[in-house]
Design an enzyme around this catalytic site. Structure first.
Site, PDB file in Angstrom:
ATOM      1  N   ILE A   1      49.832  45.196  46.125  1.00 25.71           N
ATOM      2  CA  ILE A   1      48.586  45.073  45.360  1.00 25.71           C
ATOM      3  C   ILE A   1      48.350  46.323  44.527  1.00 25.71           C
ATOM      4  O   ILE A   1      48.062  46.246  43.326  1.00 25.71           O
ATOM      5  CB  ILE A   1      47.404  44.816  46.306  1.00 25.71           C
ATOM      6  CG1 ILE A   1      47.567  43.466  47.007  1.00 25.71           C
ATOM      7  CG2 ILE A   1      46.075  44.864  45.543  1.00 25.71           C
ATOM      8  CD1 ILE A   1      46.581  43.222  48.123  1.00 25.71           C
TER       9      ILE A   1
ATOM     10  N   ASP B   1      49.748  57.591  48.255  1.00 23.36           N
ATOM     11  CA  ASP B   1      50.225  56.777  49.374  1.00 23.36           C
ATOM     12  C   ASP B   1      51.140  57.648  50.210  1.00 23.36           C
ATOM     13  O   ASP B   1      52.147  58.143  49.708  1.00 23.36           O
ATOM     14  CB  ASP B   1      50.977  55.543  48.877  1.00 23.36           C
ATOM     15  CG  ASP B   1      51.205  54.519  49.982  1.00 23.36           C
ATOM     16  OD1 ASP B   1      51.682  54.919  51.067  1.00 23.36           O
ATOM     17  OD2 ASP B   1      50.921  53.332  49.767  1.00 23.36           O
TER      18      ASP B   1
ATOM     19  N   PRO C   1      45.436  49.011  53.482  1.00 20.08           N
ATOM     20  CA  PRO C   1      45.085  48.105  54.579  1.00 20.08           C
ATOM     21  C   PRO C   1      44.242  48.809  55.631  1.00 20.08           C
ATOM     22  O   PRO C   1      44.090  50.037  55.616  1.00 20.08           O
ATOM     23  CB  PRO C   1      46.456  47.731  55.155  1.00 20.08           C
ATOM     24  CG  PRO C   1      47.294  48.965  54.920  1.00 20.08           C
ATOM     25  CD  PRO C   1      46.819  49.520  53.597  1.00 20.08           C
TER      26      PRO C   1
ATOM     27  N   ARG D   1      40.029  47.131  52.612  1.00 20.35           N
ATOM     28  CA  ARG D   1      39.310  46.663  53.789  1.00 20.35           C
ATOM     29  C   ARG D   1      37.977  47.385  53.881  1.00 20.35           C
ATOM     30  O   ARG D   1      37.872  48.583  53.591  1.00 20.35           O
ATOM     31  CB  ARG D   1      40.143  46.898  55.064  1.00 20.35           C
ATOM     32  CG  ARG D   1      41.152  45.791  55.339  1.00 20.35           C
ATOM     33  CD  ARG D   1      40.439  44.483  55.662  1.00 20.35           C
ATOM     34  NE  ARG D   1      41.328  43.368  55.909  1.00 20.35           N
ATOM     35  CZ  ARG D   1      41.645  42.446  55.011  1.00 20.35           C
ATOM     36  NH1 ARG D   1      41.171  42.536  53.786  1.00 20.35           N
ATOM     37  NH2 ARG D   1      42.421  41.427  55.327  1.00 20.35           N
TER      38      ARG D   1
ATOM     39  N   ASP E   1      34.358  44.183  47.223  1.00 21.83           N
ATOM     40  CA  ASP E   1      34.641  42.811  47.663  1.00 21.83           C
ATOM     41  C   ASP E   1      34.717  42.741  49.179  1.00 21.83           C
ATOM     42  O   ASP E   1      34.675  41.652  49.749  1.00 21.83           O
ATOM     43  CB  ASP E   1      35.965  42.321  47.059  1.00 21.83           C
ATOM     44  CG  ASP E   1      36.201  40.850  47.327  1.00 21.83           C
ATOM     45  OD1 ASP E   1      35.358  40.025  46.935  1.00 21.83           O
ATOM     46  OD2 ASP E   1      37.238  40.508  47.950  1.00 21.83           O
TER      47      ASP E   1
ATOM     48  N   GLU F   1      30.302  42.333  57.422  1.00 24.01           N
ATOM     49  CA  GLU F   1      30.415  41.097  56.655  1.00 24.01           C
ATOM     50  C   GLU F   1      29.882  39.927  57.474  1.00 24.01           C
ATOM     51  O   GLU F   1      30.237  39.799  58.652  1.00 24.01           O
ATOM     52  CB  GLU F   1      31.874  40.849  56.257  1.00 24.01           C
ATOM     53  CG  GLU F   1      32.409  41.859  55.268  1.00 24.01           C
ATOM     54  CD  GLU F   1      33.776  41.482  54.702  1.00 24.01           C
ATOM     55  OE1 GLU F   1      34.280  40.365  55.014  1.00 24.01           O
ATOM     56  OE2 GLU F   1      34.345  42.285  53.948  1.00 24.01           O
TER      57      GLU F   1
ATOM     58  N   HIS G   1      34.021  38.869  49.397  1.00 19.21           N
ATOM     59  CA  HIS G   1      35.380  38.833  49.972  1.00 19.21           C
ATOM     60  C   HIS G   1      36.185  37.658  49.408  1.00 19.21           C
ATOM     61  O   HIS G   1      36.790  36.875  50.147  1.00 19.21           O
ATOM     62  CB  HIS G   1      35.313  38.757  51.493  1.00 19.21           C
ATOM     63  CG  HIS G   1      36.528  39.325  52.172  1.00 19.21           C
ATOM     64  ND1 HIS G   1      36.459  40.042  53.344  1.00 19.21           N
ATOM     65  CD2 HIS G   1      37.853  39.281  51.847  1.00 19.21           C
ATOM     66  CE1 HIS G   1      37.679  40.412  53.714  1.00 19.21           C
ATOM     67  NE2 HIS G   1      38.534  39.961  52.817  1.00 19.21           N
TER      68      HIS G   1
END
Length: 333
Positions: free
Chosen positions: A166, A185, A218, A246, A270, A275, A294
């Site tokens: 992504i 990263d 993630p 996340r 998002d 949630e 989401h």
């Protein structure tokens, strides 16, 4: 003949797709947990929701296929320690989520979030005008993006935290639109379409230079709560935060404080630490925040890709070929 146990049971269409592979494979589509407990004792592979009791009953399990990309609700200590190979469904969402990210970016760059709000108030006023600002209830110290100039993407810097499939697609989009792309990263080097990248030691520089910061990481033990107040304060006060990774990565209290005090210009979210986002949460009423429920991965293509990965891995397993999307269980991805 190898044996595949499936639980919960899948629909007839997907089951038939597996049976049509014409593999030397026995497929048991378990309709009940008790059936799964009985059948898994001599199963070679498993697809579905693995649970501790099922794993304990398995005597020769070699491969587990998760039906999800994220693993925070899938992994448990016994599975992490088990010698079986775990694969997941990562790589299905790269382009549709990149579309969502650039919807946010373009809205912020062209101040569409402001103009949409003005439209509902019948206000004709360019961003920065007194008439536009007067139509918002701006609390003490709350700086919004309403008084900032429109931005041109080719003159902007895009920072990405997380360079998986992504993150790399977001980088490609940004590169193609003329943005300078920075990436962080700790597990990836020399990423395509990323002008400058590094590990966590590069993060402060990336945050300090980026006009748009995208979280594409993630949920792992390392990322939970990671993007806290300390990191938000390293961003420019003109920058926007976008989280499609996340929700637990960004503590909501820290984000609210940063938005209210003008530490950052705005945020598009998002995913959320809670949630669904409670109706009473202050983020709902912030004019410099875009909220979506989401849905960044929603597209008709995803179910097709999901099935392709499942069928491809079954074929590979039966033929003793390398599996796709092998997970490092200790890292959760």
């Amino acid at each position: 003949m190898k044996k595949l146990v499936i639980h919960p049971a899948i629909d007839d269409k997907r089951l038939q797709s597996i049976l049509l592979l014409d593999c030397d494979l026995s497929v048991i589509n378990c309709k009940t947990f008790n059936q799964a407990m009985s059948e898994i004792t001599d199963a070679d592979c498993f697809y579905g929701k693995m649970e501790p009791a099922l794993l304990a009953a398995a005597q020769r399990l070699k491969w587990v296929q998760s039906p999800t990309a994220s693993l925070e609700h899938y992994l448990f200590p016994e599975l992490i320690e088990h010698p079986s190979t775990l694969t997941n469904m990562r790589g299905l969402f790269y382009d549709v989520i990149a579309d969502q990210v650039f919807a946010y970016i373009l809205m912020f760059a062209r101040r569409m979030h402001v103009y949409m709000a003005q439209q509902f108030n019948n206000v004709w006023a360019p961003v920065g005008g007194e008439e536009a600002r007067a139509d918002y209830a701006i609390g003490p110290g709350l700086e919004t993006s309403m008084d900032r100039e429109h931005q041109q993407l080719s003159e902007s810097i895009l920072g990405i935290y997380g360079l998986g499939s992504i993150g790399l697609e977001i980088a490609r989009y940004g590169h193609n639109l003329g943005m300078r792309v920075l990436g962080v990263d700790p597990y990836t080097e020399n990423s395509p379409n990323v002008d400058e990248s590094g590990g966590l030691d590069f993060l402060p520089e990336m945050l300090g230079r980026s006009d748009f910061v995208v979280i594409a990481a993630p949920h792992t033990p390392e990322t939970a709560g990671f993007f806290n107040s300390k990191l938000l304060h390293q961003m420019q006060d003109s920058a926007f935060l976008i989280n499609i990774g996340r929700g637990v990565i960004v503590p909501l209290d820290d984000l609210v404080q940063a938005l209210e005090s003008g530490v950052i210009a705005g945020a598009a979210l998002d995913v959320f630490e809670l949630e669904p986002l409670p109706k009473s949460h202050p983020l709902w009423n912030m004019p410099n925040v875009i909220i979506t429920p989401h849905i960044a991965a929603c597209t008709p293509k995803v179910p097709e890709r999901h099935l392709e990965v499942l069928l491809g891995n079954i074929r590979r397993y039966v033929n003793d070929e390398p599996l796709l999307n092998v997970v490092n269980k200790r890292l959760w991805f």
